[in-house]
Design an enzyme around this catalytic site. Structure first.
Site, PDB file in Angstrom:
ATOM      1  N   GLY A 112      -8.874 -23.456 -26.816  1.00  0.00           N
ATOM      2  CA  GLY A 112      -8.249 -24.843 -26.418  1.00  0.00           C
ATOM      3  C   GLY A 112      -6.864 -24.873 -26.588  1.00  0.00           C
ATOM      4  O   GLY A 112      -6.202 -25.538 -25.613  1.00  0.00           O
ATOM      5  N   GLU A 135     -13.643 -17.880 -27.362  1.00  0.00           N
ATOM      6  CA  GLU A 135     -15.052 -18.594 -27.356  1.00  0.00           C
ATOM      7  C   GLU A 135     -16.311 -17.861 -27.076  1.00  0.00           C
ATOM      8  O   GLU A 135     -17.360 -18.156 -28.061  1.00  0.00           O
ATOM      9  CB  GLU A 135     -14.920 -19.758 -26.152  1.00  0.00           C
ATOM     10  CG  GLU A 135     -13.876 -20.830 -26.336  1.00  0.00           C
ATOM     11  CD  GLU A 135     -12.421 -20.654 -25.675  1.00  0.00           C
ATOM     12  OE1 GLU A 135     -12.196 -19.134 -25.384  1.00  0.00           O
ATOM     13  OE2 GLU A 135     -11.862 -21.589 -25.370  1.00  0.00           O
TER      14      GLU A 135
HETATM   15  N1  CO8 Z   1     -11.144 -24.680 -35.909  1.00  0.00           N
HETATM   16  C1  CO8 Z   1     -11.100 -25.030 -37.289  1.00  0.00           C
HETATM   17  N2  CO8 Z   1     -10.418 -24.589 -38.126  1.00  0.00           N
HETATM   18  C2  CO8 Z   1      -9.771 -23.479 -37.895  1.00  0.00           C
HETATM   19  C3  CO8 Z   1      -9.775 -22.878 -36.848  1.00  0.00           C
HETATM   20  C4  CO8 Z   1     -10.352 -23.608 -35.635  1.00  0.00           C
HETATM   21  N3  CO8 Z   1     -10.354 -23.136 -34.317  1.00  0.00           N
HETATM   22  N4  CO8 Z   1      -8.985 -21.767 -36.658  1.00  0.00           N
HETATM   23  C5  CO8 Z   1      -8.438 -21.778 -37.957  1.00  0.00           C
HETATM   24  N5  CO8 Z   1      -9.078 -22.546 -38.648  1.00  0.00           N
HETATM   25  C6  CO8 Z   1      -8.751 -22.725 -40.010  1.00  0.00           C
HETATM   26  C7  CO8 Z   1      -9.597 -21.799 -40.797  1.00  0.00           C
HETATM   27  O1  CO8 Z   1     -11.184 -22.088 -41.097  1.00  0.00           O
HETATM   28  C8  CO8 Z   1      -9.026 -21.569 -42.000  1.00  0.00           C
HETATM   29  O2  CO8 Z   1      -9.177 -22.813 -43.084  1.00  0.00           O
HETATM   30  P1  CO8 Z   1      -9.602 -22.714 -44.771  1.00  0.00           P
HETATM   31  O3  CO8 Z   1      -8.076 -22.163 -44.989  1.00  0.00           O
HETATM   32  O4  CO8 Z   1     -10.005 -23.921 -44.813  1.00  0.00           O
HETATM   33  O5  CO8 Z   1     -10.696 -21.615 -44.740  1.00  0.00           O
HETATM   34  C9  CO8 Z   1      -7.365 -22.050 -41.789  1.00  0.00           C
HETATM   35  O6  CO8 Z   1      -7.740 -22.445 -40.365  1.00  0.00           O
HETATM   36  C10 CO8 Z   1      -6.651 -20.456 -41.756  1.00  0.00           C
HETATM   37  O7  CO8 Z   1      -7.299 -19.642 -40.810  1.00  0.00           O
HETATM   38  P2  CO8 Z   1      -7.899 -18.339 -41.155  1.00  0.00           P
HETATM   39  O8  CO8 Z   1      -7.835 -18.294 -42.705  1.00  0.00           O
HETATM   40  O9  CO8 Z   1      -9.066 -17.739 -40.589  1.00  0.00           O
HETATM   41  O10 CO8 Z   1      -6.359 -17.329 -40.757  1.00  0.00           O
HETATM   42  P3  CO8 Z   1      -6.492 -16.044 -40.419  1.00  0.00           P
HETATM   43  O11 CO8 Z   1      -5.015 -15.542 -40.186  1.00  0.00           O
HETATM   44  O12 CO8 Z   1      -7.276 -14.958 -41.267  1.00  0.00           O
HETATM   45  O13 CO8 Z   1      -7.048 -15.820 -38.831  1.00  0.00           O
HETATM   46  C11 CO8 Z   1      -7.289 -16.542 -36.666  1.00  0.00           C
HETATM   47  C12 CO8 Z   1      -6.422 -16.477 -38.033  1.00  0.00           C
HETATM   48  C13 CO8 Z   1      -7.774 -15.282 -36.183  1.00  0.00           C
HETATM   49  C14 CO8 Z   1      -6.941 -17.378 -35.545  1.00  0.00           C
HETATM   50  C15 CO8 Z   1      -8.918 -17.208 -37.098  1.00  0.00           C
HETATM   51  O14 CO8 Z   1      -8.441 -18.489 -37.768  1.00  0.00           O
HETATM   52  C16 CO8 Z   1      -9.836 -17.624 -36.029  1.00  0.00           C
HETATM   53  O15 CO8 Z   1     -10.393 -16.658 -35.532  1.00  0.00           O
HETATM   54  N6  CO8 Z   1      -9.717 -18.976 -35.596  1.00  0.00           N
HETATM   55  C17 CO8 Z   1     -10.525 -19.181 -34.627  1.00  0.00           C
HETATM   56  C18 CO8 Z   1     -10.192 -19.118 -33.318  1.00  0.00           C
HETATM   57  C19 CO8 Z   1     -11.161 -19.574 -32.121  1.00  0.00           C
HETATM   58  O16 CO8 Z   1     -12.319 -18.929 -31.917  1.00  0.00           O
HETATM   59  N7  CO8 Z   1     -10.641 -20.562 -31.144  1.00  0.00           N
HETATM   60  C20 CO8 Z   1     -11.424 -21.161 -30.192  1.00  0.00           C
HETATM   61  C21 CO8 Z   1     -12.199 -22.224 -30.402  1.00  0.00           C
HETATM   62  S1  CO8 Z   1     -13.489 -22.693 -29.481  1.00  0.00           S
HETATM   63  C22 CO8 Z   1     -12.286 -23.581 -28.227  1.00  0.00           C
HETATM   64  O17 CO8 Z   1     -11.252 -23.672 -28.424  1.00  0.00           O
HETATM   65  C23 CO8 Z   1     -13.224 -24.177 -27.096  1.00  0.00           C
HETATM   66  C24 CO8 Z   1     -12.078 -25.230 -26.238  1.00  0.00           C
HETATM   67  C25 CO8 Z   1     -12.920 -26.317 -25.595  1.00  0.00           C
HETATM   68  C26 CO8 Z   1     -12.024 -27.336 -25.198  1.00  0.00           C
HETATM   69  C27 CO8 Z   1     -11.325 -28.209 -26.264  1.00  0.00           C
HETATM   70  C28 CO8 Z   1     -10.232 -29.081 -25.766  1.00  0.00           C
HETATM   71  C29 CO8 Z   1      -9.608 -29.284 -26.899  1.00  0.00           C
END
Ligand code: CO8
Length: 261
Positions: A112, A135
């Protein structure tokens, strides 16, 4: 309404005629939950209505513009709960903002977050930017324009690669594919975006508005319709005081003073 204290997940600020919106959920890499998107749309619409704001800069922080929709919030949804929630009705209003939105991105621009960036009109990226649509790794696919806008921007084969592998691309690669306008060192990306926003803020606002609308028409319509739309906008601007002033100033070899009328 619209005062800073109303917002939990964004910050709003002003620099002359530039409105600046900062996504602010740093502890989760600016994951876009529903409330954040509601606040963002409200702030954008307030700035769009405010005559003293001419252009908008949308940014996050160095580590993340936005790492996508909030996965925690979505994890237990069902098809029907998603349909009833109807989150895209509010989301779609981002694309109706009249004023130019300049994205200043750095770090993660995922899911997103990438879809939000693609709704902006110009993008300045820091060297550390990583842009992707991951995604597929969650068992889903983009839902806010990722398969459509990305394909129109980077072409079929690159879009397929990004969407099917979920792997992000670097800022340099994004520049080559026309996803971003410029890549700058991380210390400079926000300032660079604000400088560009100020430059556009000094232009005649009615022309700015109709140019933005006309360019967006090109994405979604056959050429003949876009050309007809452009022609009408062009004629319309001859009803503006800024057209009279802009052309008179040229003839009189002086700087124009635009009023937005
Ligand atoms: N949602 C919720 N929490 C998140 C997200 C997310 N997308 N991304 C990161 N966080 C949180 C982590 O859970 C973590 O929280 P905590 O400290 O409580 O464990 C904190 O942020 C820091 O993240 P990481 O520890 O994972 O940090 P890293 O540096 O190890 O990794 C990454 C960074 C690679 C970005 C990893 O966090 C990741 O893969 N995140 C998810 C990315 C993803 O899959 N995004 C797509 C989501 S689906 C989507 O966007 C569908 C869109 C639909 C339309 C939306 C309209 C608004």
């Amino acid at each position: 309404r619209g005062e800073q204290m109303d917002y939990e997940f964004i910050r709003v600020a002003r620099d002359q005629a530039v409105g600046i919106i900062t996504l602010h959920r740093p502890e989760v890499l600016n994951a876009l939950n529903l409330k954040l998107v509601d606040e963002l749309v409200e702030a954008l619409e307030n700035m769009d209505r405010d005559d003293s704001v001419r252009t908008i800069v949308l940014t996050g922080n160095e580590k993340a513009f936005a790492a996508g929709a909030d996965i925690d919030e979505m994890a237990d949804e069902t098809a029907i709960s998603m349909l009833l929630k109807d989150q895209f009705t509010v989301w779609d209003r981002i694309a109706t903002i009249n004023k130019p939105i300049i994205a200043a991105v750095s770090g993660y621009v995922l899911g997103g977050g990438c879809e939000l960036m693609m709704n902006c009109d110009i993008v300045i990226a820091s060297e550390t930017t990583k842009i992707g649509q991951p995604e597929i790794n969650l068992g889903v696919m983009p839902g806010a324009g990722g398969t459509q806008r990305l394909t129109k921007m980077v072409g079929k084969v690159k879009a397929m690669e990004m969407l099917l592998t979920g792997s992000p691309i670097s800022a340099e690669e994004a520049l080559r594919y026309g996803l971003v306008n410029k890549v700058v060192p991380v210390e400079m990306y926000l300032q660079e975006a604000v400088t560009l926003a100020k430059k556009i803020a000094a232009k005649p606002p009615l022309a700015v508005r109709l140019i933005k609308k006309s360019v967006l028409k090109a994405i979604d319509n056959p050429l003949s319709e876009g050309l007809a739309y452009e022609r009408n906008c062009f004629y319309l601007l001859f009803a503006s005081e800024d057209q009279t002033e802009g052309m008179r100033a040229f003839v009189e070899k002086r700087k124009p003073k635009f009023t937005g009328r």
